[in-house]
Design a protein around this motif. Structure first.
Motif, PDB file in Angstrom:
ATOM      1  N   ASP A  53       0.829  -1.206   0.000  1.00  0.00           N
ATOM      2  CA  ASP A  53       0.000   0.000   0.000  1.00  0.00           C
ATOM      3  C   ASP A  53       0.863   1.255   0.000  1.00  0.00           C
ATOM      4  O   ASP A  53       0.607   2.206  -0.740  1.00  0.00           O
ATOM      5  CB  ASP A  53      -0.931   0.029   1.211  1.00  0.00           C
ATOM      6  CG  ASP A  53      -2.070  -0.970   1.109  1.00  0.00           C
ATOM      7  OD1 ASP A  53      -2.313  -1.512   0.008  1.00  0.00           O
ATOM      8  OD2 ASP A  53      -2.716  -1.219   2.149  1.00  0.00           O
ATOM      9  N   ALA A  54       1.893   1.269   0.839  1.00  0.00           N
ATOM     10  CA  ALA A  54       2.767   2.439   0.932  1.00  0.00           C
ATOM     11  C   ALA A  54       3.503   2.668  -0.379  1.00  0.00           C
ATOM     12  O   ALA A  54       3.646   3.812  -0.831  1.00  0.00           O
ATOM     13  CB  ALA A  54       3.763   2.264   2.081  1.00  0.00           C
ATOM     14  N   ALA A  55       3.958   1.593  -1.006  1.00  0.00           N
ATOM     15  CA  ALA A  55       4.653   1.728  -2.286  1.00  0.00           C
ATOM     16  C   ALA A  55       3.708   2.278  -3.350  1.00  0.00           C
ATOM     17  O   ALA A  55       4.088   3.146  -4.148  1.00  0.00           O
ATOM     18  CB  ALA A  55       5.224   0.384  -2.719  1.00  0.00           C
ATOM     19  N   GLY A  56       2.483   1.791  -3.355  1.00  0.00           N
ATOM     20  CA  GLY A  56       1.503   2.293  -4.314  1.00  0.00           C
ATOM     21  C   GLY A  56       1.179   3.755  -4.070  1.00  0.00           C
ATOM     22  O   GLY A  56       1.055   4.542  -5.026  1.00  0.00           O
ATOM     23  N   ALA A  61       1.917   9.453  -5.542  1.00  0.00           N
ATOM     24  CA  ALA A  61       2.313  10.796  -5.140  1.00  0.00           C
ATOM     25  C   ALA A  61       3.313  11.416  -6.110  1.00  0.00           C
ATOM     26  O   ALA A  61       3.344  12.627  -6.298  1.00  0.00           O
ATOM     27  CB  ALA A  61       2.906  10.771  -3.735  1.00  0.00           C
ATOM     28  N   PHE A  62       4.117  10.587  -6.742  1.00  0.00           N
ATOM     29  CA  PHE A  62       5.112  11.087  -7.665  1.00  0.00           C
ATOM     30  C   PHE A  62       4.681  10.946  -9.121  1.00  0.00           C
ATOM     31  O   PHE A  62       5.477  11.096 -10.026  1.00  0.00           O
ATOM     32  CB  PHE A  62       6.458  10.362  -7.454  1.00  0.00           C
ATOM     33  CG  PHE A  62       7.118  10.729  -6.170  1.00  0.00           C
ATOM     34  CD1 PHE A  62       7.748  11.967  -6.009  1.00  0.00           C
ATOM     35  CD2 PHE A  62       7.089   9.881  -5.074  1.00  0.00           C
ATOM     36  CE1 PHE A  62       8.336  12.321  -4.823  1.00  0.00           C
ATOM     37  CE2 PHE A  62       7.683  10.225  -3.872  1.00  0.00           C
ATOM     38  CZ  PHE A  62       8.299  11.451  -3.744  1.00  0.00           C
ATOM     39  N   GLY A  63       3.413  10.673  -9.319  1.00  0.00           N
ATOM     40  CA  GLY A  63       2.852  10.634 -10.667  1.00  0.00           C
ATOM     41  C   GLY A  63       3.224   9.395 -11.448  1.00  0.00           C
ATOM     42  O   GLY A  63       3.198   9.399 -12.660  1.00  0.00           O
ATOM     43  N   GLY A  64       3.574   8.323 -10.771  1.00  0.00           N
ATOM     44  CA  GLY A  64       3.935   7.088 -11.452  1.00  0.00           C
ATOM     45  C   GLY A  64       2.719   6.410 -12.043  1.00  0.00           C
ATOM     46  O   GLY A  64       1.598   6.671 -11.691  1.00  0.00           O
ATOM     47  N   LYS A  65       2.990   5.555 -13.011  1.00  0.00           N
ATOM     48  CA  LYS A  65       1.900   4.838 -13.673  1.00  0.00           C
ATOM     49  C   LYS A  65       1.981   3.375 -13.399  1.00  0.00           C
ATOM     50  O   LYS A  65       2.870   2.731 -13.238  1.00  0.00           O
ATOM     51  CB  LYS A  65       1.929   5.088 -15.173  1.00  0.00           C
ATOM     52  CG  LYS A  65       1.646   6.543 -15.483  1.00  0.00           C
ATOM     53  CD  LYS A  65       1.641   6.771 -16.958  1.00  0.00           C
ATOM     54  CE  LYS A  65       1.384   8.248 -17.220  1.00  0.00           C
ATOM     55  NZ  LYS A  65       1.265   8.565 -18.579  1.00  0.00           N
TER      56      LYS A  65
END
Length: 65
Positions: A53-56, A61-65
């Motif tokens: 969950d934290a990784a997701g 938060a950094f706009g990753g896809k």
């Protein structure tokens, strides 16, 4: 972590607590230790799900896809 996974892990933890308590009550050390092991296993699974969950959340938060 999905709601179903949370419920499964909580149930596994509760079963371990019941087993541990029953083992203590009847003087069965093996049952007591098995209950503690089940609780530890459930806690480990919960920790893994929290990390996912934290990784997701960090990825989002950094706009990753």
């Amino acid at each position: 972590m999905s709601l179903i996974d949370k419920a499964r892990h909580k149930l596994e933890d509760a079963k371990g607590k019941v087993k541990e308590t029953a083992g203590k009550a009847i003087g069965n050390e093996q049952m007591e230790y098995e209950g503690k092991a089940e609780q530890g296993k459930a806690n480990l699974k919960q920790s893994g799900e929290h990390i996912k969950d934290a990784a997701g959340n960090a990825k989002d938060a950094f706009g990753g896809k």
